[in-house]
Design a protein around this motif. Structure first.
Motif, PDB file in Angstrom:
ATOM      1  N   ARG A  52       0.791  -1.184   0.094  1.00  0.00           N
ATOM      2  CA  ARG A  52      -0.027  -0.056  -0.093  1.00  0.00           C
ATOM      3  C   ARG A  52       0.891   1.315   0.138  1.00  0.00           C
ATOM      4  N   GLU A  53       1.852   1.286   0.785  1.00  0.00           N
ATOM      5  CA  GLU A  53       2.728   2.269   0.834  1.00  0.00           C
ATOM      6  C   GLU A  53       3.716   2.575  -0.161  1.00  0.00           C
ATOM      7  N   THR A 110      -4.298   0.665  -8.915  1.00  0.00           N
ATOM      8  CA  THR A 110      -3.717   1.407  -7.749  1.00  0.00           C
ATOM      9  C   THR A 110      -3.781   0.549  -6.664  1.00  0.00           C
ATOM     10  N   PRO A 111      -3.035   0.931  -5.494  1.00  0.00           N
ATOM     11  CA  PRO A 111      -3.118   0.177  -4.234  1.00  0.00           C
ATOM     12  C   PRO A 111      -4.253   0.724  -3.549  1.00  0.00           C
ATOM     13  N   ASP A 112      -4.824   1.897  -3.775  1.00  0.00           N
ATOM     14  CA  ASP A 112      -6.113   2.319  -3.210  1.00  0.00           C
ATOM     15  C   ASP A 112      -7.369   1.669  -3.871  1.00  0.00           C
ATOM     16  N   ASP A 113      -7.367   1.270  -5.153  1.00  0.00           N
ATOM     17  CA  ASP A 113      -8.205   0.528  -5.815  1.00  0.00           C
ATOM     18  C   ASP A 113      -8.242  -0.878  -5.301  1.00  0.00           C
ATOM     19  N   GLY A 167      -7.669  -1.045  -1.045  1.00  0.00           N
ATOM     20  CA  GLY A 167      -8.758  -0.466  -0.365  1.00  0.00           C
ATOM     21  C   GLY A 167     -10.156  -0.678  -0.764  1.00  0.00           C
ATOM     22  N   ASN A 168     -10.441  -0.915  -1.920  1.00  0.00           N
ATOM     23  CA  ASN A 168     -11.817  -0.940  -2.607  1.00  0.00           C
ATOM     24  C   ASN A 168     -11.817  -2.099  -3.532  1.00  0.00           C
TER      25      ASN A 168
END
Ligand code: ADP
Ligand code: MG
Length: 262
Positions: free
Chosen positions: A222-223, A241-244, A247-248
């Motif tokens: 993630r980082e 992306t890590p967020d996608d 995270g989601n």
């Protein structure tokens, strides 16, 4: 088979197209397409047995694909095109390609009978890239970068797992590869040693090299990662992306995996 080369892929650091691989009657890679942009960090996550190591190993031809192909920096890996068929390269050419790709193994794979310094100088000396004195100088610089200047004359068995893995990273850097592949670099380590290895990889990520890291360290992915790929049962289930992805996540299999490793 049509090979996509030229402008379409020349910009990619790694292009994997339709990668298929079976062991016996078990299909381990079921048609993987993946593009890795230069200078980025890609984290590959997935359950045990999903084909992560096989995919990574195919990138430097430690594993031979049954179908599909890999292009690194515009060059087909392990094969060349004769007419419209892919033919295996000679061992010498495969070794030349491999020398341009760093690989860090889960179990370090250091040469046990060589000192730390000798482990790092072995490749540049044996490939003729550097004379001995220059290889030694470069190795000492690399050992300083991974915080192991004081261990140059030690043998691997006298080092902790974290130290051994940092030597393995210095060794992978000895030929100055633009692409480095890490196969679960911290999975064999005691928890208290994971951080020192991740810190070295985190610093490497800032040097503009292309890194591909198979890992279960979701926080690290993630980082540090620009791109996250979730692999399950030989297919890319989702990437982004890590967020996608972290995270989601869109897929139940990704959510299920994350709930188990987090
Ligand atoms: P991962 O790294 O995601 O845990 P691998 O790529 O190592 O998965 O392995 C995927 C599957 O292929 C597993 O079922 C594994 O047992 C099998 N496999 C891997 N390498 C070999 C091999 N050399 N011979 C037979 N089976 C293999
Ligand atoms: Mg593996």
């Amino acid at each position: 088979m049509s090979i996509v080369t030229g402008t379409g892929t020349a910009a990619a650091a790694v292009q994997i197209v339709g990668a298929r691989k079976s062991f016996g009657d078990k299909q381990v890679l079921k048609g993987i397409d993946l593009t890795i942009e230069p200078g980025t960090v890609t984290a590959i996550l997935g359950p045990s047995g999903s084909g992560k190591s096989t995919l990574l190993r195919a990138v430097n031809h430690l594993e031979k694909l049954d179908g599909g192909y890999v292009v690194v920096d515009g060059e087909l890996i392990g094969v060349h095109l004769v007419g419209n068929r892919l033919k295996e390269l000679h061992e010498k050419q495969i070794l030349r390609q491999r020398a341009r790709i760093g690989f860090v193994f889960q179990n370090f794979n250091l040469f046990p009978h060589l000192t730390v310094l000798e482990n790092v100088t072995e490749a540049p000396v044996s490939t003729g890239l550097l004379p001995k004195a220059a290889a030694r100088e470069r190795a000492l610089e690399l050992l300083a970068q991974v915080g192991l200047s004081d261990k140059a004359d030690a043998f691997p068995r006298h080092l902790s797992g974290g130290q051994q893995q940092r030597v393995a990273i210095a060794r992978a850097l000895a030929l100055d590869p633009q692409l480095i592949l890490f196969d679960e670099p911290t999975s064999a380590l005691d928890p208290e040693l994971v951080g020192e290895v991740l810190a070295v990889i985190r610093r490497l990520a800032e040097t503009g090299r292309t890194l591909v890291v198979v890992t279960h360290e979701v926080g690290f992915a993630r980082e540090v990662a620009d791109h996250v790929v979730f692999l399950d049962a030989g297919v890319v289930v989702e990437e982004g992306t890590p967020d996608d992805v972290l995270g989601n996540p869109q897929h139940a299999r990704t959510r299920d995996f994350l709930s188990r490793v987090l």
